[in-house]
Design a protein around this motif. Structure first.
Motif, short mmCIF file in Angstrom:
data_model
loop_
_atom_site.label_atom_id
_atom_site.label_comp_id
_atom_site.label_asym_id
_atom_site.label_seq_id
_atom_site.Cartn_x
_atom_site.Cartn_y
_atom_site.Cartn_z
N ILE A 99 -12.24 -12.92 0.15
CA ILE A 99 -11.22 -12.29 -0.71
C ILE A 99 -10.59 -11.11 0.02
O ILE A 99 -11.26 -10.33 0.69
N ILE A 100 -9.27 -10.99 -0.11
CA ILE A 100 -8.58 -9.75 0.22
C ILE A 100 -7.94 -9.24 -1.07
O ILE A 100 -7.18 -9.95 -1.73
N ALA A 101 -8.30 -8.02 -1.43
CA ALA A 101 -7.78 -7.39 -2.64
C ALA A 101 -6.99 -6.15 -2.25
O ALA A 101 -7.32 -5.46 -1.29
N VAL A 102 -5.93 -5.88 -2.99
CA VAL A 102 -5.14 -4.68 -2.77
C VAL A 102 -5.48 -3.65 -3.84
O VAL A 102 -5.43 -3.95 -5.04
N LEU A 103 -5.83 -2.45 -3.39
CA LEU A 103 -6.09 -1.35 -4.32
C LEU A 103 -4.79 -0.60 -4.59
O LEU A 103 -4.08 -0.21 -3.65
N ASP A 118 -2.48 -0.33 -1.26
CA ASP A 118 -1.04 -0.32 -1.49
C ASP A 118 -0.47 0.73 -0.53
O ASP A 118 -0.62 1.93 -0.75
N GLU A 119 0.13 0.25 0.57
CA GLU A 119 0.51 1.15 1.66
C GLU A 119 2.03 1.12 1.90
O GLU A 119 2.71 0.16 1.55
N GLN A 120 2.51 2.17 2.50
CA GLN A 120 3.90 2.22 2.93
C GLN A 120 4.03 1.41 4.21
O GLN A 120 3.52 1.79 5.25
N ASP A 121 4.71 0.26 4.11
CA ASP A 121 4.83 -0.63 5.26
C ASP A 121 5.95 -1.61 4.98
O ASP A 121 6.13 -2.05 3.84
N GLY A 122 6.72 -1.97 6.01
CA GLY A 122 7.82 -2.90 5.82
C GLY A 122 8.78 -2.40 4.76
O GLY A 122 9.20 -1.25 4.77
N ILE A 123 9.11 -3.29 3.81
CA ILE A 123 10.06 -2.90 2.76
C ILE A 123 9.39 -2.17 1.60
O ILE A 123 10.07 -1.72 0.67
N ASN A 124 8.06 -2.06 1.63
CA ASN A 124 7.37 -1.30 0.60
C ASN A 124 7.40 0.18 0.98
O ASN A 124 6.58 0.65 1.77
N LYS A 125 8.35 0.89 0.45
CA LYS A 125 8.61 2.27 0.88
C LYS A 125 7.77 3.31 0.15
O LYS A 125 7.75 4.47 0.54
N ASP A 126 7.12 2.91 -0.93
CA ASP A 126 6.32 3.86 -1.71
C ASP A 126 4.92 3.30 -1.91
O ASP A 126 4.74 2.10 -2.07
N SER A 127 3.95 4.18 -1.91
CA SER A 127 2.56 3.79 -2.12
C SER A 127 1.98 4.53 -3.32
O SER A 127 2.00 5.76 -3.36
N SER A 128 1.47 3.78 -4.27
CA SER A 128 0.84 4.44 -5.42
C SER A 128 -0.45 5.14 -5.02
O SER A 128 -0.85 6.11 -5.65
#
Length: 371
Positions: free
Chosen positions: A162-166, A194-204
């Motif tokens: 499993i890979i889970a995203v926190l 949940d990281e700032q990477d690629g098009i994901n510009k914000d991280s919770s």
């Protein structure tokens, strides 16, 4: 750290840019595109690895993307057949796939068994957490079909990890998350953030209260220890293995695959080649980190690309700066190039938010538990 082609450890094929779900934290920019890899690109990708003078050991081929299982099965079988054709006593290929699980059926299970494909499933935990961020474009959650896919794997005797995203929403549920993953029976669990990477510009995660984040890892580690470490958790195992083996057993400056050219090779649907962090291939435009194409270029030829030479130099400088300035270098080997670019626009950066939340806090909480 001279410029040379390293042996490939991971060959990542983007089978398609398309994903059938639309996760809120995804870094990929073109996941609505139906573009697929072709058989010539698959064959050329494998041949480039086998023809490399540096390739002196087995490597792993990972089917990735997008959601790889949206691509036709015959492309996967072609890859498996070509891997067998090219394998020899010195260099062989292990096959892995990372999937969201929603499209797994008996046909896919038969393929996994026939070709000894190791399966990773992406799911974030109990239904409320998974459905919050892993949704179809209609807005429906992806939990139920993913669990159905996992059940099929279990019925067919196929191990899975499993890979889970926190996300920030995960932090109040360490016990529930642990119990959930223990109940579904994976071989291991790895937690991405949940990281700032690629098009994901914000991280919770980066925006959360760090004390809450530390408490999550402190609690999760205690639950794991109290359960006799019966569920393999990637982060805990990796850190404790390093501590157990000691500094003398680690070549720190070369310990991080993402900082070594060609240790990880990612190939997009057109045959474009990137290296270092797999996420770098998703960056478009003038800053593109595609250095060549498997249909025309050998790894040795690509190594002469001025952009790659520059990037190797800057990454090496960043790793050296991390070594000279960070007390946690032992645990990470110089950070992640893609996160350095996403957060600072420079490979020469040192500590990032990803370092802090993805490594430093976890190390701290584990080490404090032994005080």
């Amino acid at each position: 750290m001279v410029n040379h082609v390293n042996p490939v450890d991971l060959l990542i094929l983007q089978m398609t840019e398309f994903c059938n779900i639309d996760c809120s934290y995804c870094y990929l920019p073109h996941r609505s595109s139906k573009k697929k890899i072709t058989k010539p690109v698959i064959t050329a990708s494998l041949e480039r690895v086998f023809e490399s003078a540096a390739q002196d050991r087995p490597f792993t081929l990972v089917f990735h993307a997008g959601e790889p299982l949206t691509a036709p099965l015959d492309l996967f079988q072609h890859a498996a057949d070509e891997a067998r054709r090219l394998s020899n006593e010195r260099v062989s290929v292990k096959l892995n796939v990372q999937t969201n699980g929603t499209l797994i059926n008996k046909t896919w299970c038969d393929f996994f068994i026939k070709n000894d494909v190791k399966v990773g499933v992406s799911i974030d935990g109990p239904q409320a957490l998974t459905d919050l961020h892993r949704k179809y474009r209609s807005g429906a959650g992806a939990y139920a079909p993913a669990i159905a896919g996992i059940q099929l794997l279990k019925e067919n005797g196929i191990p899975f990890h499993i890979i889970a995203v926190l996300t920030s929403h995960s932090l109040q549920f360490p016990g529930e998350i642990y119990s959930f993953f223990k109940s579904i029976g994976p071989t291991s669990v790895g937690f991405n953030i949940d990281e700032q990477d690629g098009i994901n510009k914000d991280s919770s995660i980066y925006a959360c209260d760090e004390a809450r984040y530390r408490e999550f890892w402190k609690t999760l580690f205690r639950i794991w220890v109290d359960d006799n470490r019966s569920l393999e958790i990637r982060e805990f195992k990796g850190i404790l293995d390093l501590v157990a083996h000691g500094e003398q057993s680690v070549d720190f400056i070369n310990s991080n695959q993402t900082n070594r050219a060609f240790s990880i090779v990612t190939v997009n649907t057109d045959g474009g080649i990137s290296t270092f962090s797999p996420e770098l291939i998703a960056i478009d435009g003038e800053q593109s980190f595609v250095y060549g194409n498997v249909l025309s270029d050998s790894f040795e030829y690509i190594l002469r690309n001025p952009k790659l030479i520059q990037d190797i130099s800057q990454i090496n400088q960043g790793v050296t700066a991390c070594r000279d300035s960070c007390d946690y270098f032992f645990f990470c080997g110089g950070g992640s190039p893609s996160n350095k670019i996403a957060e600072t626009a420079s490979f020469e950066a040192t500590q990032t938010e990803y370092c802090r939340f993805g490594k430093i806090v976890i190390v701290d909480e584990i080490m404090k538990s032994f005080d």
